[in-house]
Structures are given as structure tokens and as C-alpha cells.
Design a protein around this motif. Structure first.
Motif, short mmCIF file in Angstrom:
data_model
loop_
_atom_site.label_atom_id
_atom_site.label_comp_id
_atom_site.label_asym_id
_atom_site.label_seq_id
_atom_site.Cartn_x
_atom_site.Cartn_y
_atom_site.Cartn_z
N UNK A 95 0.86 -1.19 0.00
CA UNK A 95 0.00 0.00 0.00
C UNK A 95 0.89 1.23 0.00
N UNK A 96 0.63 2.14 -0.96
CA UNK A 96 1.51 3.29 -1.14
C UNK A 96 0.71 4.54 -1.50
N UNK A 97 1.41 5.67 -1.39
CA UNK A 97 0.81 6.93 -1.83
C UNK A 97 0.83 7.04 -3.37
N UNK A 98 1.90 6.55 -3.97
CA UNK A 98 2.08 6.66 -5.42
C UNK A 98 2.69 5.36 -5.95
N UNK A 99 2.52 5.18 -7.29
CA UNK A 99 3.02 3.97 -7.93
C UNK A 99 3.63 4.32 -9.29
N UNK A 100 4.77 3.71 -9.58
CA UNK A 100 5.39 3.78 -10.90
C UNK A 100 5.34 2.39 -11.53
N UNK A 101 4.81 2.32 -12.75
CA UNK A 101 4.85 1.09 -13.53
C UNK A 101 5.97 1.25 -14.55
N UNK A 102 7.00 0.40 -14.43
CA UNK A 102 8.14 0.47 -15.34
C UNK A 102 8.46 -0.89 -15.93
N UNK A 103 7.44 -1.54 -16.49
CA UNK A 103 7.62 -2.91 -17.00
C UNK A 103 7.86 -2.94 -18.50
N UNK A 104 7.61 -1.83 -19.20
CA UNK A 104 7.88 -1.69 -20.63
C UNK A 104 7.24 -2.82 -21.43
N UNK A 105 8.03 -3.68 -22.08
CA UNK A 105 7.48 -4.72 -22.96
C UNK A 105 6.94 -5.92 -22.19
N UNK A 106 7.12 -5.95 -20.88
CA UNK A 106 6.81 -7.15 -20.10
C UNK A 106 5.57 -6.98 -19.22
N UNK A 107 4.67 -6.08 -19.61
CA UNK A 107 3.52 -5.79 -18.77
C UNK A 107 2.38 -6.77 -18.91
N UNK A 108 2.29 -7.44 -20.06
CA UNK A 108 1.17 -8.35 -20.27
C UNK A 108 -0.15 -7.63 -20.11
#
Length: 428
Positions: free
Chosen positions: A233-246
Motif C-alpha cells: 500500500x503506497x501513496x504513489x506507484x510507478x509502472x516500469x515494465x515496458x514490454x513485459x507488462x502483459x
């Protein structure tokens, strides 16, 4: 037993030369933090390092091991500017904005080298890059590009090469000319991944490998990322999965498409070899680009076979050797010691994708083959955003990046047809 990435085919030369590759634990239990980062490549690890150094409580999770994706397996070339030439950006956005985007990329280049030096990461930096024309009709564009970079963008490091100079610098007569850039270079990418992870952990970031995200939900001012053995549980989130996000996050999936790119490493060519005597890296003008360079121990690292669906090839060595022989006939029987692949995230206009995909959740990716330099810096820009300055990341957020046509069902076949057409045009 040697480790084999479960998501990327082949074992890379980088893995066998990177030195110690620390392992990090899997997440077991719930966590609360300021920022949760999904993805342990260049973007996520850089963001974690900068945020932790600034005092943020950061948790980063990676589904496999750091560097298993494109960050640890790519061609290692930094490049200059954005993926598109600066004059192409000028035609679309005007000179002022194109110059701002170019300057941002130049800062990214300087940042990468400074970050490595500050954190004592030996990245095997080697200077110089040659960009070459595989068709005569492209040569004038390269000549004009060198002039434009100096006169309009304040970058004097690119010079034009005629066919004779290109042949001397390449050790091959298969190209018609191009440019030489002395203001950039190439690196050992997995060493940078390992070093950045160490810097992040040393600054206090909590890093977890073999911990896939199973869902991301934003609501009530909080972001919750679920994993097999705990919720973050967080205040903010970064998604950095690029080609591997599915299918993890649908907006990113609609805008970023994975394509496979594959590399072979030869045995050391020896001091008598005429291949790339100056040690520069090379990229060519094909849409299905070929890229190659020599390592510090004199191996030819050659990439160029792309696959537009996520299927592991069984014949990397055969195809890579065939492409090497087209440029260097004397290497038609050269021993290839390593063949490997990884998946690169591309967008329709080949510009990076940065977007707030749900409240307090920003997704970053789609570097389209220009990510070694940009992704590390975008991690820093994300950290700046969390700390209150979104202006510089906004330059990238505002780029026009439409989704791929066809929806989830038809976009991969449509892309395959389109890129196969471009690959055919490369040959005629």
C-alpha cells in the motif's frame, strides 16, 4: 547451474561477464510505503535509487530477476537525442519544443555517465557511434542531419562520412555513407543494472525479485499492488515494465507493443581484425535496424533479427551469423559463443510513453529501442515528479502517442503485417 531467464531466450554474454550478480529476496508479507515501483529494469531501479536518496520510503518489485528484460540484454548503445531525429521532431512540434526535447536527452546522456561514476559502477563505456545508410538515396539525409545538428541544435559532435570513410571506419563496404558521433558511446548494460540496484539498496530502497504484481488498484488516495504473498500500500506507484507488462494494466498494454530483438556475440576477433578499428558502435538505416559494436575484449556483438510476436526463436545463431556475413564475408564461419534475445517496448510513433494511467499511478515505457539512455533518466524525472516538480516529465507526457489499432485481439497481427512490409522495403 547457470541461471536462465524464464522470460527472455538464450544466455547473454553480459551475464557471463558482469561479475557478481546479487540476488534479492521475494516479498513475503504486506508493506506500506511512500512509493511502490513495479519493474526492476533501468526505469524502476533508477527511480528507486533517486527516491531513496531523497528520503522516500520505496518498495520495488520485479517478477523475475533484475535485468532479465531488455535493460540487461540490449545492444548497449546510448545514441543521441530522442528516437526520432531532432529535425523530425521540429517538423512535428516546432523548433523550441524539439530543442527542449533534444536538450533533455543530452542531459540524460550526461546523467547516465555521472551516475555511474558517482556510484562507482564500471559500465565499460566506449566512445563513438556510426549511423550508416544501407541505400544510396539516404546519404543526402545523413549529410543534412550533421549540418542541422550543429547549426540548429548546438550539437557539433556529428560529422558526415562519405562511402570511403564509412568503409574505413566499419571495415565493410556494404554501406554508402553516414555520420560519426563522437559525443556518445556504448556500455555493458547489465553492469549498469546491477550497479543501479546496489545504489538503490544502499540508499534504503526495499528491493524484491521473483515477486510479480498480480493487480494494481487506486482509490481513496492510496494505491494497492497485490503480489502472491502480500499487498503493498503506497501513496504513489510507478509502472516500469515496458514490454513485459502483459495484461497488468490495460492503458499501457494498448500503447506499448513487445517486439523481440536478438543478439549474437562472436569469439574475440583479435588485434589484426579490420572490423570497427575505432571501436565505435553502429546502427543502420533499415527500419528493422541492424546494430553492432565490439566489446572491450574484441568480440563483435551483433543484433538485428527482430520478431514481432513473443515467441522464442530456436535459431538465433544461424540468423545472426547470416547477417554478419552480409557485412563481413570474412566472418561467415566465425564462432558465435552466445545468442540471446529480449523484448523491446515500441509505440506507434516510436516515441516514449509516459502517462498517468489511474490516480497516482504513472506508467513509463515504449522507448522503442532508445532506452539505455532515456530510461535511466526517466526514472530520475519520475523521482522529481514525486518530490514536487513534474515540469520536465510533462515534456514527455505531452508527446502524441496513440494506441495501436486493432484492439488487443488484432493489434499484434496488424503490427506483424506492417513491420513485415517495412522489412521487405529494407531489402529492395
Amino acid at each position: 547451474m547457470l541461471y536462465q531467464s524464464p522470460v527472455s531466450p538464450g544466455r547473454s554474454w553480459y551475464e557471463d561477464t558482469a561479475g557478481s550478480r546479487p540476488e534479492y529476496p521475494a516479498l513475503d508479507g504486506d508493506r506500506q510505503c511512500d512509493v511502490v515501483i513495479v519493474g526492476g529494469g533501468f526505469t524502476g531501479l533508477s527511480a528507486a535509487a533517486h527516491l531513496a536518496k531523497a528520503g522516500s520510503n520505496v518498495v520495488l518489485i520485479e517478477a523475475h530477476r533484475f535485468g532479465d528484460g531488455a535493460s540487461g540484454r540490449n545492444g548497449g548503445q546510448l545514441g543521441t537525442g530522442q528516437r526520432a531525429w531532432a529535425e523530425e521532431m521540429e517538423a512535428e512540434y516546432g523548433l523550441s519544443r524539439a530543442k527542449a526535447l533534444f536538450d533533455l536527452a543530452e542531459e540524460a546522456k550526461a546523467h547516465l555517465l555521472e551516475f555511474a561514476a558517482l556510484n562507482r559502477i564500471e559500465i565499460d563505456y566506449m566512445p563513438g557511434q556510426l549511423s550508416v545508410a544501407h541505400k544510396q538515396r539516404y546519404v543526402d539525409d545523413y549529410k543534412a542531419h550533421a549540418e542541422i545538428m550543429a547549426s540548429r541544435f548546438g550539437y557539433p559532435h556529428i560529422s558526415f562520412m562519405d562511402a570511403k570513410e564509412a568503409a574505413e571506419r566499419l571495415g565493410s563496404t556494404r554501406y554508402f555513407g553516414g555520420t560519426r558521433d563522437t559525443g556518445t558511446g556504448h556500455i555493458h548494460p547489465l553492469k549498469l543494472v546491477i550497479g543501479t540496484a546496489k545504489a538503490a539498496a544502499g540508499a534504503g530502497a526495499q528491493l524484491f525479485e521473483r515477486t510479480p504484481a498480480t493487480g494494481i488498484v487506486s482509490g481513496g488516495g492510496k494505491v494497492r499492488v497485490t503480489t502472491p504473498k502480500g499487498t503493498i500500500t503506497a501513496e504513489k506507484c510507478l509502472i516500469g515494465v515496458n514490454a513485459y507488462g502483459g495484461t497488468l494494466e490495460p492503458v499501457s498494454a494498448a500503447h506499448i507493443m513487445p517486439i523481440g530483438s536478438f543478439i549474437g556475440a562472436t569469439v574475440p576477433l583479435g588485434s589484426a581484425s579490420t572490423v570497427l578499428p575505432g571501436g565505435e558502435s553502429v546502427d543502420d538505416s533499415r527500419f528493422v535496424v541492424r546494430y553492432f559494436r565490439k566489446s572491450k575484449d574484441g568480440r563483435l556483438l551483433f543484433g538485428g533479427r527482430e520478431v514481432y510476436a513473443v515467441n522464442d526463436p530456436k535459431d538465433i545463431h544461424i540468423h545472426i551469423r547470416r547477417q554478419i556475413a552480409e557485412l563481413y564475408p570474412e566472418l561467415k564461419d566465425v564462432e558465435i559463443t552466445h545468442g540471446w534475445g529480449g523484448y523491446v517496448g515500441i509505440t506507434v510513433p516510436r516515441k516514449p510513453f509516459v502517462r498517468e494511467v489511474m490516480p497516482n499511478v504513472i506508467s513509463v515505457g515504449g522507448y522503442s529501442g532508445h532506452g539505455v539512455m532515456l530510461s535511466n533518466f526517466f526514472g530520475k524525472l519520475y523521482a522529481e515528479t514525486v518530490l514536487g516538480n513534474r515540469d520536465r516529465l510533462k515534456l514527455i507526457e505531452d508527446l502524441k502517442v496513440p494506441p495501436f489499432p486493432g484492439g488487443r485481439r488484432f493489434r499484434a497481427p496488424l503490427l506483424f503485417l506492417a513491420l513485415s512490409w517495412f522489412a521487405l522495403r529494407d531489402r529492395i
